[in-house]
Design a protein around this motif. Structure first.
Motif, PDB file in Angstrom:
ATOM      1  N   MET A 106       0.699  -1.719   0.167  1.00 42.36           N
ATOM      2  CA  MET A 106       0.065   0.510   0.094  1.00 42.36           C
ATOM      3  C   MET A 106       1.031   0.905   0.336  1.00 42.36           C
ATOM      4  N   THR A 107       1.887   1.531   0.542  1.00 43.00           N
ATOM      5  CA  THR A 107       2.805   2.155   0.761  1.00 43.00           C
ATOM      6  C   THR A 107       3.695   2.639  -0.382  1.00 43.00           C
ATOM      7  N   SER A 110       0.182   3.054  -4.070  1.00 48.57           N
ATOM      8  CA  SER A 110      -1.388   3.993  -3.757  1.00 48.57           C
ATOM      9  C   SER A 110      -1.969   5.022  -5.005  1.00 48.57           C
ATOM     10  N   TYR A 111      -3.080   4.959  -5.466  1.00 49.52           N
ATOM     11  CA  TYR A 111      -3.429   5.930  -6.375  1.00 49.52           C
ATOM     12  C   TYR A 111      -4.192   6.571  -5.760  1.00 49.52           C
ATOM     13  N   SER A 122      -0.776   9.095  -8.857  1.00 48.61           N
ATOM     14  CA  SER A 122      -0.223   8.030  -7.681  1.00 48.61           C
ATOM     15  C   SER A 122       0.656   9.191  -6.631  1.00 48.61           C
ATOM     16  N   LEU A 182      -9.014   6.734  -2.244  1.00 48.57           N
ATOM     17  CA  LEU A 182      -7.477   6.276  -2.818  1.00 48.57           C
ATOM     18  C   LEU A 182      -7.186   4.414  -2.882  1.00 48.57           C
ATOM     19  N   ASN A 183      -7.023   4.410  -3.702  1.00 41.16           N
ATOM     20  CA  ASN A 183      -7.578   2.941  -4.035  1.00 41.16           C
ATOM     21  C   ASN A 183      -8.831   2.547  -4.230  1.00 41.16           C
TER      22      ASN A 183
END
Length: 439
Positions: A106-107, A110-111, A122, A182-183
């Motif tokens: 995730m770090t 992530s978008y 991103s 986010l995502n």
């Protein structure tokens, strides 16, 4: 007298524009290169926003677990699991603040999906706990950090930077309580901060979230309950507490290894690592040779400052030969060697100061225009700049008076020495020789 010397120096500067220009430019380039190197390391180790507690910060990033014996021995190198963080590190007594952060997919990937459907982009994300904002002194423009209750409950909340806030909402005001995707999951904004620079890597991100929002954040790795992807940051009061903290952690791990000696053993090299050492070590297990590092920097300084000083010494010697007649005339009218030497030194001091000013301007210009690569030029394994991220160089990074003053004083000392030797040699010649010397 000094005022007269400076006036004479200024007139000589105008009379010999080629020599003066070469002297000033040579000194300026030497100071500029020295300043650039000094500022690069100043940014790495000095207390700059938001990492103002660097001198009292220690990092524990990696672990090594070993299972089995002989040919069946297996080694796993990673971070720590949440279980290890909670049982081993959060309870330590010799630290004022303990903060854990999670490094996972995730770090890394992530978008954000903007509401105007302009296209995913991103972002840099950190998964941390509330204590992160006690170690790193972010300035909150609105709202506040997420709380311990938010962390425990896994609430989808986030602190974002002012740059991201403007990109998502067009403002930094009235943003708290609004949501973004986010995502393809919605997160509520709880605070907006003045962003960190990409150069302050320990604190830099565009989004800060509780690590409990990540899927599987409690799961260990490779069937070892204490192996995982967490790193721990400690803040201490002073060096004495830092030493006590290392001893306390060593004792915790010694007891853990005794309890689990039939299953596995864990080691952490010489961690926790101070921020100063972390600036020079590429990985936790790397051996650090203090004297080798000092020798390396001394060699670099010699190349940057001593070589130009030697070249300037040759130029000054040549110029002094052309001024022997002038010096002979002044000697014949009663001028002492000390008076003539003082004049030469003040002339060179003026030129050095002009070179220092030029060097300062060149250093600032070079650091700003080449900021995307110059700050990583001394690293063995420089990290790539993420797409869409601009390296921001703040005023406190560039305008470091002590750094410039140290570089200038060192350059002045070398330049004065390079001027003193040829001047002293020339002024020792008899008056008759000086008066008969043709220009």
């Amino acid at each position: 007298m000094i005022k007269i010397y400076l006036k004479q120096a200024w007139e000589l500067l105008k009379q010999n524009p080629l020599f003066s220009s070469l002297y000033v430019v040579g000194t300026g380039l030497a100071i500029a290169m020295t300043m650039i190197m000094a500022v690069v390391y100043y940014v790495k180790i000095a207390p700059v926003y938001p990492e103002v507690n660097r001198m009292n910060t220690l990092y524990l990033t990696n672990s090594r677990f070993q299972k089995g014996e002989g040919d069946h021995k297996s080694t796993f190198q990673w971070g720590f699991s949440l279980k290890a963080v909670q049982e081993w590190f959060y309870p330590v007594e010799n630290a004022t603040v303990v903060s854990a952060s999670l490094q996972n997919d995730m770090t890394e990937n992530s978008y954000i999906q903007p509401s105007d459907r302009s296209g995913d982009f991103s972002v840099s994300l950190k998964l941390v706990d509330p204590n992160f904002f006690r170690i790193y002194s972010f300035r909150f423009l609105e709202g506040q950090a997420f709380t311990a209750s938010d962390l425990e409950s896994g609430i989808a909340t986030a602190v974002i930077t002012e740059e991201l806030s403007r990109r998502l909402f067009g403002t930094v005001e009235g943003v708290v309580g609004r949501s973004f995707s986010l995502n393809y999951a919605d997160y509520r904004v709880c605070g907006v901060v003045r962003g960190a620079s990409f150069l302050t890597s320990k604190s830099y991100a565009q989004v800060y979230m509780p690590y409990s929002v990540a899927k599987g954040y409690q799961e260990p790795k490779y069937d070892i309950p204490y192996l995982g992807a967490y790193g721990v940051t400690f803040m201490v009061e002073d060096d004495a507490q830092a030493k006590a903290l290392r001893a306390e952690i060593d004792e915790v791990l010694r007891k853990v290894n005794l309890v689990h000696k039939d299953e596995w053993t864990v080691s952490i090299w010489d961690q926790p690592t101070s921020h100063l050492l972390s600036a020079f070590k590429q990985y936790a297990g790397q051996e650090f040779d203090t004297w080798a590092t000092v020798r390396h920097f001394l060699l670099v300084l010699l190349v940057l400052l001593l070589v130009p000083a030697l070249n300037l010494s040759g130029m000054i010697a040549s110029r002094m030969e052309s001024r022997l007649t002038e010096m002979g005339v002044r000697k014949s009218f009663g001028a002492g060697r000390g008076s003539l030497l003082s004049q030469v030194m003040w002339e060179n001091l003026l030129l050095t100061l002009l070179g220092g000013l030029l060097g300062l301007l060149l250093a600032w210009l070079g650091l700003y225009l080449c900021r995307e690569w110059v700050f990583s030029v001394f690293e063995s394994w420089p990290s790539a700049l993420p797409e869409g991220v601009e390296v921001r160089v703040s005023g406190e990074m560039l305008f470091a008076p002590l750094v410039f003053l140290a570089a200038l004083l060192l350059c002045v000392a070398l330049n004065m020495l390079s001027a003193l030797l040829p001047a002293w040699h020339s002024l020792r010649k008899p008056i008759i020789y000086s008066l008969n010397e043709k220009r």
